[in-house]
Design a protein around this motif. Sequence first.
Motif, PDB file in Angstrom:
ATOM      1  N   ARG A 130       0.833  -1.192   0.000  1.00  0.00           N
ATOM      2  CA  ARG A 130       0.000   0.000   0.000  1.00  0.00           C
ATOM      3  C   ARG A 130       0.873   1.249   0.000  1.00  0.00           C
ATOM      4  NH1 ARG A 130      -2.375  -3.616   3.487  1.00  0.00           N
ATOM      5  NH2 ARG A 130      -1.220  -2.774   5.262  1.00  0.00           N
ATOM      6  N   SER A 131       0.344   2.325  -0.589  1.00  0.00           N
ATOM      7  CA  SER A 131       1.114   3.554  -0.734  1.00  0.00           C
ATOM      8  C   SER A 131       1.562   4.082   0.615  1.00  0.00           C
ATOM      9  CB  SER A 131       0.260   4.609  -1.444  1.00  0.00           C
ATOM     10  OG  SER A 131       0.929   5.824  -1.510  1.00  0.00           O
ATOM     11  N   GLY A 132       2.872   4.349   0.732  1.00  0.00           N
ATOM     12  CA  GLY A 132       3.410   4.942   1.919  1.00  0.00           C
ATOM     13  C   GLY A 132       3.498   4.018   3.114  1.00  0.00           C
ATOM     14  N   VAL A 133       3.209   2.742   2.965  1.00  0.00           N
ATOM     15  CA  VAL A 133       3.197   1.814   4.088  1.00  0.00           C
ATOM     16  C   VAL A 133       4.424   0.924   4.039  1.00  0.00           C
ATOM     17  CG1 VAL A 133       1.966  -0.090   5.188  1.00  0.00           C
ATOM     18  CG2 VAL A 133       0.681   1.801   4.182  1.00  0.00           C
ATOM     19  N   MET A 134       5.174   0.892   5.122  1.00  0.00           N
ATOM     20  CA  MET A 134       6.303  -0.012   5.220  1.00  0.00           C
ATOM     21  C   MET A 134       5.805  -1.386   5.633  1.00  0.00           C
ATOM     22  SD  MET A 134       9.265   2.309   6.971  1.00  0.00           S
ATOM     23  CE  MET A 134      10.447   0.985   6.768  1.00  0.00           C
ATOM     24  N   VAL A 135       6.411  -2.433   5.109  1.00  0.00           N
ATOM     25  CA  VAL A 135       5.997  -3.798   5.411  1.00  0.00           C
ATOM     26  C   VAL A 135       6.917  -4.362   6.492  1.00  0.00           C
ATOM     27  CG1 VAL A 135       5.541  -6.078   4.473  1.00  0.00           C
ATOM     28  CG2 VAL A 135       5.224  -4.065   3.029  1.00  0.00           C
ATOM     29  N   ARG A 136       6.326  -4.727   7.620  1.00  0.00           N
ATOM     30  CA  ARG A 136       7.069  -5.298   8.739  1.00  0.00           C
ATOM     31  C   ARG A 136       6.911  -6.807   8.700  1.00  0.00           C
ATOM     32  NH1 ARG A 136       8.224  -2.567  13.151  1.00  0.00           N
ATOM     33  NH2 ARG A 136       7.159  -4.017  14.555  1.00  0.00           N
ATOM     34  N   ILE A 137       8.041  -7.522   8.738  1.00  0.00           N
ATOM     35  CA  ILE A 137       8.046  -8.960   8.476  1.00  0.00           C
ATOM     36  C   ILE A 137       8.681  -9.712   9.634  1.00  0.00           C
ATOM     37  CG2 ILE A 137       8.844 -10.763   6.885  1.00  0.00           C
ATOM     38  CD1 ILE A 137       9.047  -8.371   4.784  1.00  0.00           C
ATOM     39  N   LEU A 138       8.027 -10.801  10.031  1.00  0.00           N
ATOM     40  CA  LEU A 138       8.574 -11.709  11.035  1.00  0.00           C
ATOM     41  C   LEU A 138       9.043 -12.982  10.342  1.00  0.00           C
ATOM     42  CD1 LEU A 138       8.981 -12.722  14.005  1.00  0.00           C
ATOM     43  CD2 LEU A 138       6.636 -13.614  13.855  1.00  0.00           C
ATOM     44  N   LEU A 139      10.285 -13.414  10.642  1.00  0.00           N
ATOM     45  CA  LEU A 139      10.834 -14.651  10.100  1.00  0.00           C
ATOM     46  C   LEU A 139      10.902 -15.692  11.215  1.00  0.00           C
ATOM     47  CD1 LEU A 139      13.909 -13.406   7.995  1.00  0.00           C
ATOM     48  CD2 LEU A 139      11.574 -13.851   7.214  1.00  0.00           C
ATOM     49  N   ALA A 140      10.357 -16.879  10.962  1.00  0.00           N
ATOM     50  CA  ALA A 140      10.415 -17.950  11.961  1.00  0.00           C
ATOM     51  C   ALA A 140      10.821 -19.248  11.271  1.00  0.00           C
ATOM     52  CB  ALA A 140       9.062 -18.114  12.656  1.00  0.00           C
ATOM     53  N   ASP A 141      12.038 -19.684  11.555  1.00  0.00           N
ATOM     54  CA  ASP A 141      12.570 -20.938  11.010  1.00  0.00           C
ATOM     55  C   ASP A 141      13.673 -21.401  11.946  1.00  0.00           C
ATOM     56  OD1 ASP A 141      14.315 -22.785   9.292  1.00  0.00           O
ATOM     57  OD2 ASP A 141      12.662 -22.357   7.929  1.00  0.00           O
ATOM     58  N   ASP A 142      13.723 -22.704  12.211  1.00  0.00           N
ATOM     59  CA  ASP A 142      14.705 -23.177  13.185  1.00  0.00           C
ATOM     60  C   ASP A 142      16.099 -23.338  12.609  1.00  0.00           C
ATOM     61  OD1 ASP A 142      14.225 -26.769  13.112  1.00  0.00           O
ATOM     62  OD2 ASP A 142      13.551 -25.276  11.678  1.00  0.00           O
ATOM     63  N   HIS A 143      16.298 -23.025  11.322  1.00  0.00           N
ATOM     64  CA  HIS A 143      17.622 -23.101  10.719  1.00  0.00           C
ATOM     65  C   HIS A 143      18.130 -21.681  10.434  1.00  0.00           C
ATOM     66  CE1 HIS A 143      15.954 -27.152   9.713  1.00  0.00           C
ATOM     67  NE2 HIS A 143      17.158 -27.501  10.119  1.00  0.00           N
ATOM     68  N   GLU A 144      19.229 -21.324  11.052  1.00  0.00           N
ATOM     69  CA  GLU A 144      19.808 -19.995  10.870  1.00  0.00           C
ATOM     70  C   GLU A 144      20.153 -19.718   9.415  1.00  0.00           C
ATOM     71  OE1 GLU A 144      21.608 -16.341  10.957  1.00  0.00           O
ATOM     72  OE2 GLU A 144      20.292 -17.265  12.453  1.00  0.00           O
ATOM     73  N   ILE A 145      20.640 -20.736   8.710  1.00  0.00           N
ATOM     74  CA  ILE A 145      21.038 -20.534   7.313  1.00  0.00           C
ATOM     75  C   ILE A 145      19.830 -20.201   6.445  1.00  0.00           C
ATOM     76  CG2 ILE A 145      20.868 -22.992   6.665  1.00  0.00           C
ATOM     77  CD1 ILE A 145      23.395 -22.509   4.936  1.00  0.00           C
ATOM     78  N   VAL A 146      18.671 -20.770   6.779  1.00  0.00           N
ATOM     79  CA  VAL A 146      17.451 -20.459   6.031  1.00  0.00           C
ATOM     80  C   VAL A 146      17.018 -19.022   6.313  1.00  0.00           C
ATOM     81  CG1 VAL A 146      15.012 -21.022   5.726  1.00  0.00           C
ATOM     82  CG2 VAL A 146      16.691 -22.857   5.949  1.00  0.00           C
ATOM     83  N   ARG A 147      17.027 -18.636   7.581  1.00  0.00           N
ATOM     84  CA  ARG A 147      16.657 -17.257   7.926  1.00  0.00           C
ATOM     85  C   ARG A 147      17.602 -16.258   7.262  1.00  0.00           C
ATOM     86  NH1 ARG A 147      16.641 -19.266  13.131  1.00  0.00           N
ATOM     87  NH2 ARG A 147      18.174 -17.719  13.852  1.00  0.00           N
ATOM     88  N   ARG A 148      18.890 -16.606   7.213  1.00  0.00           N
ATOM     89  CA  ARG A 148      19.871 -15.718   6.573  1.00  0.00           C
ATOM     90  C   ARG A 148      19.549 -15.554   5.090  1.00  0.00           C
ATOM     91  NH1 ARG A 148      25.059 -18.401   6.995  1.00  0.00           N
ATOM     92  NH2 ARG A 148      24.601 -18.284   9.233  1.00  0.00           N
ATOM     93  N   GLY A 149      19.185 -16.651   4.424  1.00  0.00           N
ATOM     94  CA  GLY A 149      18.842 -16.565   3.008  1.00  0.00           C
ATOM     95  C   GLY A 149      17.592 -15.733   2.769  1.00  0.00           C
ATOM     96  N   LEU A 150      16.569 -15.924   3.602  1.00  0.00           N
ATOM     97  CA  LEU A 150      15.348 -15.124   3.475  1.00  0.00           C
ATOM     98  C   LEU A 150      15.648 -13.653   3.730  1.00  0.00           C
ATOM     99  CD1 LEU A 150      12.783 -17.406   5.378  1.00  0.00           C
ATOM    100  CD2 LEU A 150      13.123 -17.216   2.914  1.00  0.00           C
ATOM    101  N   ARG A 151      16.467 -13.399   4.743  1.00  0.00           N
ATOM    102  CA  ARG A 151      16.818 -12.026   5.080  1.00  0.00           C
ATOM    103  C   ARG A 151      17.506 -11.336   3.902  1.00  0.00           C
ATOM    104  NH1 ARG A 151      20.786 -12.693   8.843  1.00  0.00           N
ATOM    105  NH2 ARG A 151      19.259 -13.752  10.166  1.00  0.00           N
TER     106      ARG A 151
END
Length: 261
Positions: A49-70
């Motif tokens: 949406r216009s002017g709206v920042m998207v706040r995202i939560l990442l939940a995965d038990d593998h650090e390497i997966v979270r790093r890739g998503l990040r």
Amino acid sequence: MKLFYIRSHPEIAHLPARGLPGEADPEFLKRTRTGGQPPIRRWRPNGARSGVMVRILLADDHEIVRRGLRSLIETRDGWDICGEAANGLQAVERAIETRPDVAILDYFMPELNGLDVARQILPVLPKLQVLIFSEHDGETLIRDALQAGARGFLLKSDAEDQLLNAISTLALARPYFTARVSEAMLSSLVGQGEPSVKLTPRERETVQYIAEGLSNKGIAWRLQVSVKTIETHRATAMRKLGMRSMAELVRYAVRTKLIEA
């Protein structure tokens, strides 16, 4: 008519005639309404949406997966990873603390799987858009994800190509499913999927913990209930599932993806 309009609006007298007033240069008219300055264009993230920042939560038990998503998410200006979690209980806590717009939940997580996380946080955060992130796309799993309130389902093998589109779509409060997942959903809707047994959230948690190797006492401590309550949940789940041994219960947990084999 034209002469009268120019006299009434001297700020456009220097422009060449372009017909009736309705044909005036639209960019110029915007500038006159903003004091001669170019119109302000608000930043719009791709798909949000216009002017709206998207706040995202990442939940995965593998650090390497979270790093890739990040690394993928950080390529988009205005998208903010407001929290990360390595297990289901952390995911519930982080979601309530940070109140994200989109939560990406790994299906397989210790403590609580992604579906049970969704079931716990959506009553508290009803506008949250949940994306289930999984290695598998079985019909029963997808159906259960929808029943848990997920608005999107993405296979990990599709993440590199589809993740940003998924987040953009969910940020608009629209559901997101890839073609392959949609086909599985259609097969389930027409009755090709095996109906799932209706366990309560506590019964599912108990079965998951049992399959992960915890004792009744350990499960009771995790869930902050009595050992007798856990024994009741286990007995009820086994009765509903038509099972008589713990080995059958563990096989059920593996087959229905409550735990990863």
